[in-house]
Design an enzyme around this catalytic site. Structure first.
Site, PDB file in Angstrom:
ATOM      1  N   ILE A  57       0.837  -1.205   0.000  1.00 54.09           N
ATOM      2  CA  ILE A  57       0.000   0.000   0.000  1.00 54.09           C
ATOM      3  C   ILE A  57       0.871   1.254   0.000  1.00 54.09           C
ATOM      4  O   ILE A  57       0.593   2.216  -0.719  1.00 54.09           O
ATOM      5  CB  ILE A  57      -0.980  -0.008   1.187  1.00 54.09           C
ATOM      6  CG1 ILE A  57      -1.972  -1.164   1.031  1.00 54.09           C
ATOM      7  CG2 ILE A  57      -1.728   1.322   1.285  1.00 54.09           C
ATOM      8  CD1 ILE A  57      -2.844  -1.404   2.242  1.00 54.09           C
ATOM      9  N   CYS A  58       1.933   1.244   0.773  1.00 56.94           N
ATOM     10  CA  CYS A  58       2.826   2.409   0.823  1.00 56.94           C
ATOM     11  C   CYS A  58       3.486   2.642  -0.537  1.00 56.94           C
ATOM     12  O   CYS A  58       3.618   3.788  -0.983  1.00 56.94           O
ATOM     13  CB  CYS A  58       3.879   2.224   1.906  1.00 56.94           C
ATOM     14  SG  CYS A  58       3.190   2.118   3.570  1.00 56.94           S
ATOM     15  N   SER A  59       3.876   1.571  -1.197  1.00 55.23           N
ATOM     16  CA  SER A  59       4.457   1.688  -2.533  1.00 55.23           C
ATOM     17  C   SER A  59       3.440   2.256  -3.514  1.00 55.23           C
ATOM     18  O   SER A  59       3.762   3.147  -4.309  1.00 55.23           O
ATOM     19  CB  SER A  59       4.945   0.324  -3.027  1.00 55.23           C
ATOM     20  OG  SER A  59       6.071  -0.084  -2.302  1.00 55.23           O
TER      21      SER A  59
END
Length: 164
Positions: A57-59
């Site tokens: 998700i962060c990527s």
């Protein structure tokens, strides 16, 4: 109540609100340079705050904001996490995002504390998006209660575009 991996979490500091002036910070780049808000003076800023660049998700969040907003004039996307600067740089190289501005709060977590985002139980930053105008006034805030979910990209992008 905010959750991370399905468990309730607590934070150090108070969350900032629309209308407030963003707190200055001193964060480290992958090149081990210190950066503050003053380094981006006169620009609209999207603070894309993530727990760790090494997660799906962060990527996605980092790629999405950088690709969508990179062409807007006088706008910078600042991705902030507690990842080591080396890991941030390695990720950018692997993703081909050479112009992404990655900032690390690993050293003393001062950003996380000042912005009310430091997760006490994990010493990671919670997921959030703040849009600042050229004078660092906060015009949009999204603090995610479920840290394992994506932000509202459309609302954040619209908040930047409204600034002109």
């Amino acid at each position: 109540m905010a959750t991370f991996l399905g468990n309730p979490v607590t934070f150090t500091g108070s969350q900032l609100q629309v209308g407030e002036i963003a707190h200055d910070f001193s964060l480290i780049t992958p090149a081990l340079e210190k950066k503050s808000l003053a380094d981006f003076a006169g620009k609209k800023k999207v603070l894309s705050i993530i727990p760790s660049i090494d997660t799906g998700i962060c990527s996605m969040q980092t790629r999405h904001f950088n690709k969508t907003l990179s062409d807007l004039e006088d706008t910078v996307v600042l991705t902030v996490s507690v990842d080591l600067p080396f890991a941030q740089g390695k990720w950018c190289a692997a993703e081909g995002l050479d112009n992404a501005i990655m900032l690390s709060d690993y050293y003393d977590h001062s950003f996380g504390k000042a912005y009310g985002l430091l997760i006490n139980e994990w010493h990671l930053l919670a997921r959030a998006v703040l849009v600042l105008d050229a004078d660092n006034k906060i015009t949009y805030v999204e603090y995610l209660d479920n840290i394992n979910s994506e932000p509202n990209y459309d609302a954040a992008i619209e908040a930047v575009k409204v600034l002109g």
